[in-house]
Motif scaffolding. Sequence first.
Motif, PDB file in Angstrom:
ATOM      1  N   VAL A   4      -3.054  53.900 -31.544  1.00  0.00           N
ATOM      2  CA  VAL A   4      -1.698  53.418 -31.324  1.00  0.00           C
ATOM      3  C   VAL A   4      -1.788  52.144 -30.506  1.00  0.00           C
ATOM      4  N   ARG A   5      -1.028  51.145 -30.926  1.00  0.00           N
ATOM      5  CA  ARG A   5      -0.978  49.872 -30.214  1.00  0.00           C
ATOM      6  C   ARG A   5       0.399  49.734 -29.585  1.00  0.00           C
ATOM      7  N   PHE A   6       0.428  49.318 -28.312  1.00  0.00           N
ATOM      8  CA  PHE A   6       1.671  49.103 -27.586  1.00  0.00           C
ATOM      9  C   PHE A   6       1.883  47.609 -27.409  1.00  0.00           C
ATOM     10  N   SER A   7       3.131  47.180 -27.532  1.00  0.00           N
ATOM     11  CA  SER A   7       3.443  45.761 -27.417  1.00  0.00           C
ATOM     12  C   SER A   7       4.861  45.586 -26.891  1.00  0.00           C
ATOM     13  N   GLY A   8       5.081  44.497 -26.191  1.00  0.00           N
ATOM     14  CA  GLY A   8       6.419  44.132 -25.741  1.00  0.00           C
ATOM     15  C   GLY A   8       6.965  42.944 -26.503  1.00  0.00           C
ATOM     16  N   ASP A   9       6.279  42.540 -27.566  1.00  0.00           N
ATOM     17  CA  ASP A   9       6.641  41.345 -28.329  1.00  0.00           C
ATOM     18  C   ASP A   9       7.776  41.668 -29.310  1.00  0.00           C
ATOM     19  N   TYR A  43      15.659  43.876 -20.161  1.00  0.00           N
ATOM     20  CA  TYR A  43      14.697  43.310 -19.211  1.00  0.00           C
ATOM     21  C   TYR A  43      13.265  43.430 -19.734  1.00  0.00           C
ATOM     22  N   ARG A  44      12.907  44.609 -20.213  1.00  0.00           N
ATOM     23  CA  ARG A  44      11.582  44.863 -20.774  1.00  0.00           C
ATOM     24  C   ARG A  44      11.718  45.854 -21.929  1.00  0.00           C
ATOM     25  N   CYS A  45      10.839  45.718 -22.909  1.00  0.00           N
ATOM     26  CA  CYS A  45      10.777  46.638 -24.043  1.00  0.00           C
ATOM     27  C   CYS A  45       9.318  46.955 -24.324  1.00  0.00           C
ATOM     28  N   VAL A  46       9.081  48.145 -24.832  1.00  0.00           N
ATOM     29  CA  VAL A  46       7.750  48.510 -25.296  1.00  0.00           C
ATOM     30  C   VAL A  46       7.906  49.163 -26.658  1.00  0.00           C
ATOM     31  N   PHE A  47       7.058  48.740 -27.582  1.00  0.00           N
ATOM     32  CA  PHE A  47       7.048  49.278 -28.934  1.00  0.00           C
ATOM     33  C   PHE A  47       5.666  49.857 -29.197  1.00  0.00           C
ATOM     34  N   LEU A  55       6.102  50.853 -36.982  1.00  0.00           N
ATOM     35  CA  LEU A  55       6.709  51.200 -35.698  1.00  0.00           C
ATOM     36  C   LEU A  55       6.858  52.710 -35.608  1.00  0.00           C
ATOM     37  N   ILE A  56       6.344  53.288 -34.516  1.00  0.00           N
ATOM     38  CA  ILE A  56       6.461  54.736 -34.323  1.00  0.00           C
ATOM     39  C   ILE A  56       7.183  55.102 -33.032  1.00  0.00           C
ATOM     40  N   GLY A  57       7.385  54.124 -32.130  1.00  0.00           N
ATOM     41  CA  GLY A  57       8.047  54.429 -30.871  1.00  0.00           C
ATOM     42  C   GLY A  57       8.662  53.210 -30.228  1.00  0.00           C
ATOM     43  N   VAL A  58       9.701  53.453 -29.435  1.00  0.00           N
ATOM     44  CA  VAL A  58      10.392  52.381 -28.719  1.00  0.00           C
ATOM     45  C   VAL A  58      10.864  52.893 -27.374  1.00  0.00           C
TER      46      VAL A  58
END
Length: 145
Positions: A4-9, A43-47, A55-58
Amino acid sequence: MQNVRFSGDLTEVKWHEVAELLHYYGLTKLSEEKIKESFFNSYRCVFAFDEDEKLIGVVRAVSDGVAHAEIYNLALAESYHHQGIGERLFKSLVEQLEGMIVTLYTHPKTVDWYKNLGMSQLNTALVLFLPEEKEWMLQEKFIDE
């Protein structure tokens, strides 16, 4: 656990996937465009993305950037539950909120999950729901009145 890869982009997100995930759990009735707007205004997001870049999570936070932040819309595709990914998603966001008081409201069924992640339950929080949401909130036991 799967890769799983996490990103705020925000630019790499397919917004129909975000909308599908949030609508699946009943976290919002907003349109895809309004959901996108709410995430861009956060302010911030993580995907979280699987190995196929689906996409599997937000999760997202609204904040003043100094003292207070609120977490919204934590959702993880059901097939990824119980693998530690939701916890990683949550902690990835909370790390970006260091030094702030962090609040959230959640479904009564998930209160204990958040408590296990270190959250404390408030006894004095109050909320004004939109009139069309209030009946559902009563039925789901978000509120008692």
